[in-house]
Design a protein around this motif. Structure first.
Motif: not given
Length: 400
Positions: A60, A64, A89, A92-94, A96-97
């Motif tokens: 990760e 990142f 998974r 769930s971070v789209t 934030l990205l």
């Protein structure tokens, strides 16, 4: 407009117990630096960001860090989930990205517009990307149903299903924009690396697309999934950039690259391959048993940093006790030692696949790649297998 196309990072990849993540991290750093030095307007990543559904913390961090480097250079990107990724998974971070300029499309939703992404370049042009994350046949049917497609006959019509989605994406293209398509799939005629033939424990490559299924309105089709760099179609222009390092011994000898795509609205795209220098070379050496000691001595003198697979040719029945330990001791860079006679003698009952359960086949696969199968992994596999069997029995389907 200048767009950098890359794919198949496989962050977190472990080869024969050896973690390749530091090499992948270095490759991603190299790609981010290329994006800045080449003054690209955007970066496209066509799936398989990670190697497993539950990547390590180091994996990760590698990904990142890559996105943060692009953000520091003010370079936006669009990425999709591949078959190795956990779409849930990533979904769930789209959000934030998105704060660092990454438009990540992880799942198909009931809204076709969610698959269309746009980037305004500093030069005033607009890049429109139809971004389709990986869809297995099962997920294809479910997703098509969400979008109102006729799915009753699609279980055996993968191409028609994919063509339905690709048409939805093409409908989002705009005149005056640079229009590109991005997907993670196998096109007919594409040439796989040895790794796709042997390392992937799934059957998705049984489902392929014809280049004729691709909408001609796309000026460039950014493909992912095949690890060997190549052009896979000409009308529209479709390319696989390949994996960013040699991931498996089947990829040994391949030169890795990213694609720089130069294109203007309504004009043909021009693809410029840019070689990558990161990652250790994977090399397979074949040596007769009676020449092992001399060959090991020569190989130990080399300082090229290659990771080795040693194939020892020995007549069937030859005593080879302790050979593997001798090779590994003499060559710390050797990740695998195999006896070619044993590999080829498929008549031996112990090497036959017939009659083995799915769990036994999985245990053999795991042992070849990583060593002894952990108890928790064995339990998880059994649980997943039993769940699939229960679903099949409940639905009345047959397993192919």
């Amino acid at each position: 407009m200048r767009v950098l196309h890359t794919a198949d990072f496989h962050a977190g990849r472990v080869l024969r117990g050896y973690d390749r993540t530091p090499e992948i991290h270095a490759a991603l750093t190299e790609i981010a630096e290329l994006a800045e030095s080449e003054k690209v307007d955007a970066v496209l990543i066509s799936g398989d960001l990670f190697d497993t559904a539950n990547p390590s913390a180091d994996a990760e961090k590698a990904l990142f860090d890559f996105f943060l480097r692009l953000r520091s250079a003010e370079i936006p990107s669009v990425a999709i989930a591949g078959n190795h990724d956990s779409s849930a998974r990533l979904a769930s971070v789209t959000g934030l990205l998105g704060w660092v300029g990454v438009q990540l499309v992880a799942e198909v939703t009931p809204r076709p517009g969610d698959l269309i992404r746009s980037i305004q370049t500093k030069g005033g042009e607009t890049l429109t990307v139809g971004a389709l994350p990986y869809l297995s046949e099962r997920r294809l049917v479910k997703a098509a149903d969400l979008l109102g497609g006729e799915v009753s006959d699609w279980r055996q019509k993968y191409r028609e299903g994919m063509e339905f989605f690709l048409g939805k994406l093409a409908a989002g293209f705009q005149p005056g924009h640079v229009n590109m398509l991005m997907l993670h799939a196998t096109l007919d005629g594409s040439q796989p690396s040895g790794s796709e033939k042997t390392m992937q424990f799934h059957l998705d490559n049984a489902y392929t697309l014809s280049p004729e299924n691709l909408p001609r309105a796309a000026q460039y089709v950014a493909m992912g999934h095949i690890h060997r760099p190549q052009q896979a179609g000409s009308a529209p222009l479709a390319h696989y950039p390949g994996s960013v390092i040699q991931l498996d011994f089947g990829e040994g000898g391949e030169k890795k690259q990213v694609n720089l795509v130069e294109v203007s609205p309504g004009q043909p795209a021009r693809v410029i391959p840019i070689p990558l220098g990161s990652g250790r070379e994977l090399r397979t050496i074949r040596v007769p048993l009676d020449q092992v000691e001399a060959r090991l001595e020569r190989e130990s003198q080399k300082k090229d940093g290659a990771l080795l697979k040693v194939l020892v040719e020995a007549p069937a029945g030859t005593a080879t006790a302790g050979l593997k330990d001798r090779v590994l001791s003499a060559l710390p860079s050797a990740l695998a030692v195999e006896l070619s006679a044993l590999q080829e003698d498929l008549a031996l009952p112990s090497l036959k696949r017939e009659g083995l359960s799915l769990l036994e086949l999985y245990e053999r696969y795991w042992h070849e790649k990583r060593g002894e199968l952990p108890d928790d992994q064995r339990a998880a596999f059994k649980e997943a297998h039993e769940a699939v069997q229960s679903h099949v029995e409940a639905s009345g389907e047959e397993v192919a």
